[in-house]
Design a protein around this motif. Structure first.
Motif, mmCIF file in Angstrom:
data_model
loop_
_atom_site.group_PDB
_atom_site.id
_atom_site.type_symbol
_atom_site.label_atom_id
_atom_site.label_comp_id
_atom_site.label_asym_id
_atom_site.label_seq_id
_atom_site.Cartn_x
_atom_site.Cartn_y
_atom_site.Cartn_z
ATOM 1 N N ILE A 96 0.857 -1.189 0.000
ATOM 2 C CA ILE A 96 0.000 0.000 0.000
ATOM 3 C C ILE A 96 0.890 1.235 0.000
ATOM 4 C CG2 ILE A 96 -1.794 1.278 1.239
ATOM 5 C CD1 ILE A 96 -2.453 -1.448 2.649
ATOM 6 N N VAL A 97 0.784 2.049 -1.038
ATOM 7 C CA VAL A 97 1.602 3.258 -1.151
ATOM 8 C C VAL A 97 0.729 4.460 -0.798
ATOM 9 C CG1 VAL A 97 3.030 4.702 -2.636
ATOM 10 C CG2 VAL A 97 3.007 2.214 -2.955
ATOM 11 N N PRO A 98 0.860 5.019 0.404
ATOM 12 C CA PRO A 98 0.005 6.151 0.792
ATOM 13 C C PRO A 98 0.238 7.349 -0.114
ATOM 14 C CG PRO A 98 1.796 5.841 2.369
ATOM 15 C CD PRO A 98 1.832 4.661 1.449
ATOM 16 N N LYS A 99 -0.879 7.986 -0.516
ATOM 17 C CA LYS A 99 -0.757 9.071 -1.490
ATOM 18 C C LYS A 99 -1.781 10.163 -1.225
ATOM 19 C CE LYS A 99 -0.794 9.894 -6.520
ATOM 20 N NZ LYS A 99 -0.895 9.242 -7.848
ATOM 21 N N LEU A 100 -1.307 11.414 -1.322
ATOM 22 C CA LEU A 100 -2.167 12.587 -1.194
ATOM 23 C C LEU A 100 -2.390 13.213 -2.562
ATOM 24 C CD1 LEU A 100 -3.550 14.907 0.471
ATOM 25 C CD2 LEU A 100 -1.298 16.020 0.494
ATOM 26 N N ALA A 120 -6.252 7.579 6.527
ATOM 27 C CA ALA A 120 -7.190 7.332 5.420
ATOM 28 C C ALA A 120 -6.799 6.097 4.640
ATOM 29 C CB ALA A 120 -7.240 8.559 4.509
ATOM 30 N N ALA A 121 -5.507 5.915 4.400
ATOM 31 C CA ALA A 121 -5.030 4.721 3.672
ATOM 32 C C ALA A 121 -5.359 3.455 4.452
ATOM 33 C CB ALA A 121 -3.523 4.838 3.435
ATOM 34 N N LYS A 122 -5.223 3.501 5.752
ATOM 35 C CA LYS A 122 -5.549 2.342 6.575
ATOM 36 C C LYS A 122 -7.046 2.027 6.529
ATOM 37 C CE LYS A 122 -1.839 2.897 10.025
ATOM 38 N NZ LYS A 122 -1.571 3.185 11.452
ATOM 39 N N ILE A 126 -5.199 7.119 -4.786
ATOM 40 C CA ILE A 126 -5.232 8.343 -3.980
ATOM 41 C C ILE A 126 -6.000 8.061 -2.697
ATOM 42 C CG2 ILE A 126 -6.062 10.727 -3.860
ATOM 43 C CD1 ILE A 126 -5.715 10.912 -6.876
ATOM 44 N N HIS A 127 -5.337 8.248 -1.561
ATOM 45 C CA HIS A 127 -5.960 7.948 -0.270
ATOM 46 C C HIS A 127 -6.488 9.189 0.433
ATOM 47 C CE1 HIS A 127 -3.068 4.581 -0.957
ATOM 48 N NE2 HIS A 127 -4.173 3.908 -0.701
ATOM 49 N N GLY A 128 -5.899 10.332 0.139
ATOM 50 C CA GLY A 128 -6.345 11.576 0.760
ATOM 51 C C GLY A 128 -6.449 12.686 -0.263
ATOM 52 N N GLU A 145 0.367 13.991 -5.552
ATOM 53 C CA GLU A 145 0.044 14.363 -6.940
ATOM 54 C C GLU A 145 -0.799 15.624 -6.898
ATOM 55 O OE1 GLU A 145 -2.058 12.660 -11.048
ATOM 56 O OE2 GLU A 145 -1.870 11.360 -9.272
ATOM 57 N N VAL A 146 -0.382 16.645 -7.669
ATOM 58 C CA VAL A 146 -1.093 17.920 -7.697
ATOM 59 C C VAL A 146 -2.000 17.974 -8.926
ATOM 60 C CG1 VAL A 146 -0.869 20.423 -7.822
ATOM 61 C CG2 VAL A 146 0.771 19.088 -6.471
ATOM 62 N N PHE A 147 -3.261 18.310 -8.688
ATOM 63 C CA PHE A 147 -4.234 18.510 -9.762
ATOM 64 C C PHE A 147 -4.486 20.014 -9.833
ATOM 65 C CE2 PHE A 147 -4.634 14.240 -8.339
ATOM 66 C CZ PHE A 147 -5.029 13.478 -9.429
ATOM 67 N N ALA A 148 -3.811 20.671 -10.764
ATOM 68 C CA ALA A 148 -3.890 22.130 -10.884
ATOM 69 C C ALA A 148 -4.900 22.499 -11.967
ATOM 70 C CB ALA A 148 -2.530 22.711 -11.210
ATOM 71 N N LEU A 149 -5.965 23.194 -11.574
ATOM 72 C CA LEU A 149 -6.997 23.620 -12.507
ATOM 73 C C LEU A 149 -6.867 25.114 -12.768
ATOM 74 C CD1 LEU A 149 -10.048 21.700 -10.976
ATOM 75 C CD2 LEU A 149 -8.574 20.987 -12.869
#
Length: 325
Positions: A30-34, A317-319, A90-92, A64-68
């Motif tokens: 499990i790779v935690p990711k924001l 959140a990942a947990k 994506i966990h958070g 990971e950045v989602f820039a709009l």
């Protein structure tokens, strides 16, 4: 002179634990990711993004950045949030606010998945905070304040318990909780600090009072004066002064007030490196409280813990999403 509640030490302790837990999750595959959702390029958003990314990297959590674009439509914004909700990697999700042309209540609160809501903007998470549900993701600043109390639990207990008789009615284990029986006054009634913080303290059997700018002065002063711990977060400096607190109280100042710096002639003081006017940072408590309180957080202090709490929320959140909580 007040002893210092070292917020940097608190933040580092949280990061150390987060790194350990992130590595444990990675060992399970499990790779935690924001995922950060940003609209436009506002200075505060970019600064927060930089700080959050740095904290995540230090704890082996991906970002990971989602820039709009600044003129993104509400429909497109909601579409992006729903896509992030649906992405199992994506966990958070951290959605920057305020939004200029988008209804946050609809776009974020009504569309963001509660299990990925690491900034606690959804009604579901706030409800879980109220009842003390461990699967609830609480707001970062209240958690940071609680982290200070827990980090210095033994010191606080030694300082405050001498005032009280033995907690005869406490259940086994409760009497060892630093919050049990603690008299706390919170000077803030917002949805992001005062209200959730009061519930987190109450769930651990503290006695909590909330005062604010509309509380009658005599009532406010009475609550503040009797408190073991005074927690303040207002947008104004010197809201809390030495004459308002008890000699042996503990002050946790979560306020951040920034003012442009001027010299004695009223001329701007410039930063030689940036060429911009210097900014002075204050808390909500006046400087004279340091001479009267027994313990006090520095300024800035509590704010420096929030990025560590954000990491912890992502890991939590990942947990949750992988059935580990």
């Amino acid at each position: 002179m007040a002893q210092v509640l070292d917020c940097k030490a608190v933040a580092q302790a949280i990061k150390d634990k987060c790194l350990e837990e992130a590595n444990a999750l990675r060992a399970k595959g499990i790779v935690p990711k924001l995922g950060i959702l940003r609209v436009g390029e506002k200075g505060p958003d970019l600064s927060y993004e930089k700080g959050a990314t740095k904290a995540m990297n230090e704890c082996n959590v991906e970002v990971e950045v989602f820039a709009l674009p600044a003129d993104v439509s509400q429909e497109e914004y909601i579409k992006t949030i729903r896509a992030m909700n649906a992405d199992p990697a994506i966990h958070g999700i951290l959605a920057f606010r305020p939004l200029d042309n988008i209804d946050e209540t609809v776009a974020i609160s009504q569309n963001l998945s509660a299990v990925k809501d690491v900034d606690s903007t959804t009604v579901e998470n706030m409800g879980k905070v109220v009842i003390g549900d461990p699967t609830g993701l609480a707001p970062c600043t209240p958690q940071a304040i609680m982290a200070v109390i827990d980090h210095y639990a033994e010191e606080i207990k030694a300082h405050t318990r001498k005032k009280y008789a033995k907690l005869d009615l406490a259940k086994p284990g409760q009497e060892d909780d630093v919050c049990c029986g603690l008299d706390v006054c919170v000077i803030n009634n917002s949805n992001i600090i005062g209200k959730p913080l009061s519930m987190m303290l109450t769930n651990r059997y503290a006695t909590v009072s909330i005062v604010h700018h509309l509380t009658h002065a005599e009532v406010k002063n009475e609550y503040i004066k009797r408190a073991d711990v005074v927690i303040i977060a207002t947008p104004f400096k010197d809201t809390l002064t030495a004459d308002m607190i008890a000699d042996d109280c503990i002050v946790i100042d979560a306020g951040v007030v920034r003012e442009k710096a001027f010299d004695e002639n009223g001329q701007p003081i410039m930063n030689e490196k940036t060429g911009k006017q210097k900014i002075n940072t204050f808390g909500s408590a006046s400087a004279d409280t340091e001479a009267k309180a027994a313990w006090k957080t520095p300024v800035p202090g509590v704010g420096g813990i929030t990025s560590s709490i954000l990491v912890r929320n992502v890991i939590t959140a990942a947990k949750i999403q992988n059935g580990l909580i």
